[in-house]
Design an enzyme around this catalytic site. Structure first.
Site, PDB file in Angstrom:
ATOM      1  N   GLY A 201     -23.940   0.814  34.772  1.00 24.08           N
ATOM      2  CA  GLY A 201     -23.852   0.798  33.318  1.00 24.08           C
ATOM      3  C   GLY A 201     -24.731  -0.246  32.659  1.00 24.08           C
ATOM      4  O   GLY A 201     -25.371  -1.083  33.305  1.00 24.08           O
ATOM      5  N   HIS A 202     -24.738  -0.206  31.320  1.00 24.18           N
ATOM      6  CA  HIS A 202     -25.592  -1.114  30.556  1.00 24.18           C
ATOM      7  C   HIS A 202     -25.187  -2.579  30.735  1.00 24.18           C
ATOM      8  O   HIS A 202     -24.018  -2.904  30.862  1.00 24.18           O
ATOM      9  CB  HIS A 202     -25.594  -0.754  29.062  1.00 24.18           C
ATOM     10  N   ASN A 203     -26.206  -3.446  30.786  1.00 22.92           N
ATOM     11  CA  ASN A 203     -26.030  -4.903  30.876  1.00 22.92           C
ATOM     12  C   ASN A 203     -25.341  -5.369  32.157  1.00 22.92           C
ATOM     13  O   ASN A 203     -24.882  -6.510  32.248  1.00 22.92           O
ATOM     14  CB  ASN A 203     -25.279  -5.449  29.653  1.00 22.92           C
TER      15      ASN A 203
END
Length: 348
Positions: free
Chosen positions: A240-242
């Site tokens: 996922g993001h970050n």
């Protein structure tokens, strides 16, 4: 691919002992060999084959001291297995027919393509992209704007690297990997609909990372999703993001890592593990397949199991008890009946 021992030694950073002009055109196992092949001795358990192999060239370590005469030309290198990895990448690219820049590829005039890069049929290299020396781009790969690809990195068919993402040196991205897709971010509205949150960050993949087929790594909302040096990701993984994954961590297939989770260095994570978002996982953590990580793990070097996961040994003990529950229930029922009978007798 036909190449001399001298040219191979230069490519691998090694030195030649024997005939520098002998040529090879394929790799081989040391016990099989064959004229025109190159093999390697990385484990001394196989040393006996070094004296009988019919390979034309043999990769060995700098400190290898033969105890019998050798017929093969030697190339001495610091790291035999690392050299083999480089070698197989190049032979693999040639076998797949990727050599030079295909006339059927689309390479922007504003892209920077270093020496020795191979770009296959129907690949697209967008404006501002930079391909490092000896990078291999297989057919139907898409490389977005301002993407940077490091030296000797291999992108297999169907890989998509979206705008502004960075891939390091000596990486391998297998078929249909997607780097830089949007993260899963939506803001709930008063009418119970969802407003999309645009993700303007990127993905940074450091050196010597390998990513399996159809794995996806989402770009950051802001900043970067980071895959650190030496990480190995299996097929069908969702990052996922970050998210940040620490150096030399390995993750097996079908694992999902929710946004902003930080996984430490040297972790080993089994298949189908699920991570909640915003968790922090300590260095050296080991997680058994199909576990669910619902909170941070702060103590390094521990093994975990279950959903939600608990320390591995606790889970094994609990599972052992769980299997005995029917017998324990029958025993408890017998004890209860005996107790009731004794109590009734006492009242009588």
């Amino acid at each position: 691919m036909q190449i001399t021992a001298q040219a191979l030694a230069h490519f691998l950073g090694g030195t030649v002992e024997g005939n520098p002009e002998v040529t090879v055109n394929r790799p081989s196992k040391i016990e099989e060999g064959g004229e025109g092949s190159i093999s390697f001795l990385g484990n001394l358990k196989y040393e006996k084959y070094a004296y009988t192999t019919t390979a034309s060239v043999l990769l060995v370590s700098q400190d290898f001291e033969p105890r019998e005469p050798l017929s093969a030309t030697l190339i001495r290198v610091e790291d035999v297995y690392g050299a083999v990895g480089q070698l197989l990448q190049q032979f693999g690219a040639q076998e797949a027919g990727v050599s030079g820049i295909s006339e059927r590829a689309v390479v922007s005039p504003q892209a920077s393509v270093a020496e020795g890069v191979a770009v296959g049929d129907f690949a697209i290299v967008s404006e501002g992209a930079m391909l490092g020396p000896a990078a291999v781009v297989h057919p139907q790969v898409f490389i977005g704007r301002n993407v940077k690809i490091g030296a000797r990195t291999v992108l297999y068919p169907g890989v998509r690297i979206l705008d502004n993402c960075i891939i390091g040196e000596d990486c391998i991205l297998h078929a249909n990997v997607v780097i830089g897709s949007d993260g899963f971010g939506f803001a709930p509205q008063e009418d119970r609909s969802y407003q999309k949150i645009v993700h303007v960050g990127n993905v940074i993949v450091e050196d010597r990372v390998e990513i399996g087929a159809q794995t996806t790594v989402d770009r950051a909302t802001m900043g970067s999703t980071i895959i650190r040096e030496g990480v190995k990701l299996d097929n069908l993984i969702q990052i996922g993001h970050n998210v940040e994954i620490g150096a030399h961590t390995v993750i097996a297939a079908q694992t999902g890592v929710a946004g902003s989770t930080k996984i430490g260095r040297y972790c080993r994570i089994g298949g189908q593990v699920g991570f909640v978002g915003h968790a922090e996982i300590a260095d050296g953590t080991q997680i058994q397949a199909q576990s669910g990580i619902a909170a941070s793990i702060t103590e390094p070097g521990k093994a975990w199991f279950g959903s939600p996961a608990i320390p591995y040994r606790d889970f094994i003990r609990a599972h052992s008890v769980f299997k005995k529950l029917p017998d324990l229930y029958r025993s408890l029922s017998r004890l209860q009946r005996a107790f009731d009978a004794a109590e009734k007798k006492g009242r009588d």
